[in-house]
Design a protein around this motif. Sequence first.
Motif, short mmCIF file in Angstrom:
data_model
loop_
_atom_site.label_atom_id
_atom_site.label_comp_id
_atom_site.label_asym_id
_atom_site.label_seq_id
_atom_site.Cartn_x
_atom_site.Cartn_y
_atom_site.Cartn_z
N CYS A 1 38.58 19.89 -8.30
CA CYS A 1 38.26 19.73 -9.69
C CYS A 1 38.81 20.93 -10.45
CB CYS A 1 36.74 19.62 -9.79
SG CYS A 1 36.08 19.76 -11.42
N LYS A 2 39.79 20.71 -11.26
CA LYS A 2 40.44 21.79 -12.00
C LYS A 2 39.74 21.96 -13.35
CE LYS A 2 44.88 22.09 -11.95
NZ LYS A 2 46.30 21.81 -12.07
N LYS A 3 38.56 22.57 -13.33
CA LYS A 3 37.78 22.74 -14.54
C LYS A 3 37.24 24.16 -14.64
CE LYS A 3 38.01 18.41 -15.64
NZ LYS A 3 38.93 18.00 -16.64
N VAL A 4 37.10 24.62 -15.87
CA VAL A 4 36.37 25.84 -16.14
C VAL A 4 34.89 25.48 -16.05
CG1 VAL A 4 35.83 27.52 -17.92
CG2 VAL A 4 38.20 26.77 -17.60
N MET A 5 34.12 26.33 -15.40
CA MET A 5 32.72 26.00 -15.11
C MET A 5 31.77 26.79 -16.00
SD MET A 5 33.49 24.01 -12.61
CE MET A 5 32.04 23.66 -11.67
N LEU A 6 30.80 26.10 -16.57
CA LEU A 6 29.66 26.71 -17.24
C LEU A 6 28.44 26.02 -16.65
CD1 LEU A 6 28.62 28.68 -19.35
CD2 LEU A 6 28.82 26.86 -21.05
N VAL A 7 27.78 26.70 -15.71
CA VAL A 7 26.78 26.05 -14.87
C VAL A 7 25.47 26.82 -14.91
CG1 VAL A 7 26.30 25.31 -12.49
CG2 VAL A 7 28.65 25.33 -13.32
N SER A 8 24.37 26.09 -14.95
CA SER A 8 23.05 26.71 -14.89
C SER A 8 22.81 27.25 -13.49
CB SER A 8 21.98 25.67 -15.22
OG SER A 8 20.70 26.16 -14.88
N ARG A 9 22.21 28.42 -13.42
CA ARG A 9 21.90 28.99 -12.09
C ARG A 9 20.81 28.18 -11.40
NH1 ARG A 9 21.12 33.40 -15.09
NH2 ARG A 9 22.64 34.46 -13.82
N HIS A 10 20.24 27.23 -12.11
CA HIS A 10 19.21 26.38 -11.53
C HIS A 10 19.81 25.13 -10.88
CE1 HIS A 10 16.38 29.03 -13.50
NE2 HIS A 10 17.11 28.93 -14.57
N VAL A 11 21.13 25.03 -10.90
CA VAL A 11 21.84 23.96 -10.21
C VAL A 11 22.04 24.43 -8.77
CG1 VAL A 11 24.04 22.73 -10.06
CG2 VAL A 11 22.98 23.12 -12.29
N GLY A 12 21.84 23.55 -7.83
CA GLY A 12 21.85 23.92 -6.42
C GLY A 12 23.06 24.68 -5.91
N VAL A 18 31.23 28.85 -8.82
CA VAL A 18 31.62 29.73 -9.92
C VAL A 18 31.83 31.15 -9.42
CG1 VAL A 18 30.95 30.69 -12.16
CG2 VAL A 18 30.32 28.34 -11.58
N VAL A 19 32.98 31.70 -9.75
CA VAL A 19 33.25 33.12 -9.57
C VAL A 19 33.16 33.70 -10.98
CG1 VAL A 19 34.89 34.85 -8.80
CG2 VAL A 19 34.78 32.64 -7.63
N GLU A 20 32.10 34.43 -11.22
CA GLU A 20 31.77 34.91 -12.56
C GLU A 20 32.97 35.56 -13.26
OE1 GLU A 20 28.58 34.97 -15.28
OE2 GLU A 20 28.40 34.35 -13.22
N ASP A 21 33.28 35.07 -14.43
CA ASP A 21 34.37 35.50 -15.31
C ASP A 21 35.76 35.24 -14.74
OD1 ASP A 21 35.20 36.47 -17.82
OD2 ASP A 21 35.65 38.42 -16.95
N LYS A 22 35.84 34.55 -13.61
CA LYS A 22 37.15 34.18 -13.05
C LYS A 22 37.43 32.71 -13.28
CE LYS A 22 38.01 38.23 -11.35
NZ LYS A 22 38.98 39.08 -11.98
N TRP A 49 44.17 32.54 -19.16
CA TRP A 49 42.91 32.64 -18.42
C TRP A 49 42.47 31.26 -17.96
CZ3 TRP A 49 38.01 30.68 -18.54
CH2 TRP A 49 37.06 31.33 -17.75
N TYR A 50 42.57 30.26 -18.84
CA TYR A 50 42.17 28.90 -18.49
C TYR A 50 43.03 28.35 -17.35
CZ TYR A 50 38.94 28.47 -22.35
OH TYR A 50 37.86 28.64 -23.18
N GLU A 51 44.31 28.62 -17.40
CA GLU A 51 45.20 28.13 -16.34
C GLU A 51 44.83 28.74 -15.00
OE1 GLU A 51 49.05 29.07 -17.96
OE2 GLU A 51 48.88 27.51 -19.50
N THR A 52 44.55 30.03 -14.98
CA THR A 52 44.13 30.70 -13.75
C THR A 52 42.76 30.20 -13.30
OG1 THR A 52 45.39 32.68 -14.35
CG2 THR A 52 43.65 32.95 -12.70
N ALA A 53 41.83 30.04 -14.24
CA ALA A 53 40.48 29.56 -13.91
C ALA A 53 40.53 28.17 -13.29
CB ALA A 53 39.60 29.56 -15.16
N GLU A 54 41.38 27.31 -13.83
CA GLU A 54 41.51 25.96 -13.28
C GLU A 54 42.04 25.99 -11.85
OE1 GLU A 54 43.91 24.06 -16.25
OE2 GLU A 54 42.18 23.64 -17.52
N LYS A 55 42.98 26.89 -11.57
CA LYS A 55 43.50 27.03 -10.20
C LYS A 55 42.42 27.53 -9.25
CE LYS A 55 48.24 27.79 -11.65
NZ LYS A 55 49.31 28.78 -11.82
N ILE A 56 41.63 28.48 -9.72
CA ILE A 56 40.54 29.00 -8.89
C ILE A 56 39.53 27.90 -8.60
CG2 ILE A 56 38.56 30.58 -8.87
CD1 ILE A 56 40.38 32.54 -10.47
N SER A 57 39.16 27.12 -9.61
CA SER A 57 38.21 26.01 -9.41
C SER A 57 38.76 24.99 -8.43
CB SER A 57 37.90 25.33 -10.75
OG SER A 57 37.16 26.19 -11.58
#
Length: 85
Positions: A1-12, A18-22, A49-57
């Motif tokens: 999944c090539k997406k930037v993540m914004l996830v609640s820490r209450h998600v399992g 998520v690699v914070e700020d990456k 940044w988005y292009e790199t974040a998508e690769k990391i995801s």
Amino acid sequence: CKKVMLVSRHVGNALEVVVEDKNGYIFSYEKPEEAVGYIEALLMKPQEWYETAEKISASIAQEKFDVIENTDRILEDMWRLNKNE
């Protein structure tokens, strides 16, 4: 999944994806201002940044959730354990 993540820490599996700020941020639903701050930060990020974040995801998804790779890894571990018995 090539997406930037914004996830609640209450998600399992937030810490797994998520690699914070990456490739995104993890927030608490108990602190909505935290999520707002991260959304504002994401809006300020450059396109690179988005292009790199998508690769990391995509890399994280491939490593942690790919059925074939995980099955191969499990079978190899089982084979090694069986060989050592």
